[in-house]
Design a protein around this motif. Sequence first.
Motif, mmCIF file in Angstrom:
data_model
loop_
_atom_site.group_PDB
_atom_site.id
_atom_site.type_symbol
_atom_site.label_atom_id
_atom_site.label_comp_id
_atom_site.label_asym_id
_atom_site.label_seq_id
_atom_site.Cartn_x
_atom_site.Cartn_y
_atom_site.Cartn_z
ATOM 1 N N GLY A 29 7.660 -12.907 16.022
ATOM 2 C CA GLY A 29 8.960 -12.661 15.418
ATOM 3 C C GLY A 29 10.035 -12.274 16.407
ATOM 4 O O GLY A 29 11.229 -12.394 16.107
ATOM 5 N N ALA A 30 9.642 -11.796 17.588
ATOM 6 C CA ALA A 30 10.621 -11.406 18.603
ATOM 7 C C ALA A 30 11.133 -12.638 19.341
ATOM 8 O O ALA A 30 10.520 -13.709 19.315
ATOM 9 C CB ALA A 30 10.000 -10.427 19.594
ATOM 10 N N TYR A 31 12.273 -12.478 20.007
ATOM 11 C CA TYR A 31 12.756 -13.547 20.873
ATOM 12 C C TYR A 31 11.734 -13.814 21.978
ATOM 13 O O TYR A 31 11.091 -12.885 22.480
ATOM 14 C CB TYR A 31 14.082 -13.167 21.520
ATOM 15 N N ALA A 32 11.618 -15.077 22.346
ATOM 16 C CA ALA A 32 10.723 -15.461 23.441
ATOM 17 C C ALA A 32 11.444 -15.209 24.756
ATOM 18 O O ALA A 32 11.952 -16.122 25.408
ATOM 19 C CB ALA A 32 10.313 -16.919 23.307
ATOM 20 N N GLY A 60 14.915 -16.727 25.026
ATOM 21 C CA GLY A 60 15.032 -17.462 23.776
ATOM 22 C C GLY A 60 14.299 -18.782 23.776
ATOM 23 O O GLY A 60 14.791 -19.777 23.243
ATOM 24 N N GLN A 117 13.595 -7.343 17.956
ATOM 25 C CA GLN A 117 14.017 -8.608 18.556
ATOM 26 C C GLN A 117 13.624 -8.743 20.025
ATOM 27 O O GLN A 117 13.270 -9.835 20.473
ATOM 28 C CB GLN A 117 15.548 -8.738 18.464
ATOM 29 N N GLU A 133 13.264 -20.362 19.454
ATOM 30 C CA GLU A 133 13.639 -19.170 20.219
ATOM 31 C C GLU A 133 12.662 -18.017 20.051
ATOM 32 O O GLU A 133 12.768 -17.018 20.754
ATOM 33 C CB GLU A 133 15.026 -18.685 19.777
ATOM 34 N N ARG A 134 11.714 -18.147 19.132
ATOM 35 C CA ARG A 134 10.896 -17.001 18.740
ATOM 36 C C ARG A 134 9.421 -17.170 19.088
ATOM 37 O O ARG A 134 8.899 -18.283 19.167
ATOM 38 C CB ARG A 134 11.008 -16.786 17.224
ATOM 39 N N ILE A 136 5.263 -20.340 21.087
ATOM 40 C CA ILE A 136 6.703 -20.170 20.894
ATOM 41 C C ILE A 136 7.249 -21.342 20.091
ATOM 42 O O ILE A 136 7.019 -22.508 20.426
ATOM 43 C CB ILE A 136 7.413 -20.082 22.256
#
Length: 462
Positions: free
Chosen positions: A428-431, A456, A421, A86-87, A83
């Motif tokens: 690429g997605a939010y964590a 995030g 997202q 936020e991603r 991570i």
Amino acid sequence: MLALTTQSGITALLGMCTTSLSAVALRARTVVVAVITLTLSQALHAAPATGMHASPSSVSIVHVGHLIADASQAPASEFSLVIDGERIVSVEQGYLAAADLPEPLGQRVSGVIDLKDSWVLPGLIDVHVHFAPSDKLHLVTKSDAYLATMAIANARKTLHAGFTTVRDLGSPGALVHSVRDGINDGLIEGPRILSAGQILSKTGAHADLSNGYRPDFSGLMQHRSYQCVGAHECERKVLQIAAQGANVIKVVADRSVTAEGPVDFNDAEFSAIVDTAKRLGLGVAVHAHTEAAAAAALRAGVRSLEHGTFANAESFMLMKEADAYYSPTLSAFVAIKASLAQYPPAVQAQFAPAVENIGAALRTARDTGVKIVLGTDAGVIPHGSNASELEAMMTHGGLSAQEAMIAATQAAADLLGMSDQVGTLKPGAYADFVAVADNPLETITVLQTPQAVMKGGRMVLQ
């Protein structure tokens, strides 16, 4: 933008071929306000965030014992989530160390989070909550500042329950939008919120909050909700709601929990609401319990049906053809049933058909192949108990654990237009994730007691 200030431009946008020039000018100003507000909102939300967000320079590694990165796929063992801010940067087999990462990523690792004994899945999504109460008693006895405090507390409870994204379908507009923006800017803690703000109802109908008050007091309540009669007025009210900063339009199409009754909006009004929302890039969620209201709303093209308690196979076929989504809010009915004896006899009689056969519509929707999403109507149930909906969807609606988890992740993300997202754990997605002690595919109730929650890239519960 200049085209919007001409009669031909307004006619092209709003389809008001017979509107007078003065009305066109008024609508032009409304459209401009709506567009400017939405544009500014998007710009503000895209700005760099501070406060409670993860540091942009922070890289962390999460060691996951059992990973459900995608609820539609089988779980996998021994993975690492990398991570950056936020991603999610990558999802890797095995337990990685900083030295295993390419530079300069490896040099920026600030720590490793050990969840080797946990089951980790994407942050959950609830598409139907009410963070601030909008009932008449609260609205006339509590200040907006107090209601905002309640909304902030409810948002935090929801996040700590593992729900990292929600859709608020009816709270005082400026209030809930401000809570949403405060969360986005890192000032307060809570899930990502897509908010409807004020609900739109037919004048004098179920959700018109001025009902029952004497004339010199009803005006005070009218600004707490939006009402309309006729296609042009409904169109104008959608523009006003959008100008306030709404992410979605919430419409109430019939009474509360009743099998029969009038549909509040006619076809022209429904079409005006949905078409105007679509031109602004907004979806429409409709509260409808009766079969007639559900069918009328679906014919108009609403994006999601909320409750749908007495909807039948014909309505769900309309929904499938329209590629709409169904949010059954079963946990609200479970809660109502448990406390029904406390209600007056007339209310008990009204609610009885719904609570005696909880989940019947969901079973029909599932058999029809409709897209099902998790919505709780939280506010009717306690905030923070949102995960009880997964159990209700299985117990009463006949869904499998996997189907319920898809409804709470991927399907909900698709409805919100956020599938790139949230809803899955992928680069690429939010964590966003929730960690639990056991396999939720075998024990769905374990989701009601999360061990850890990340939103995030920031651990909010551990």
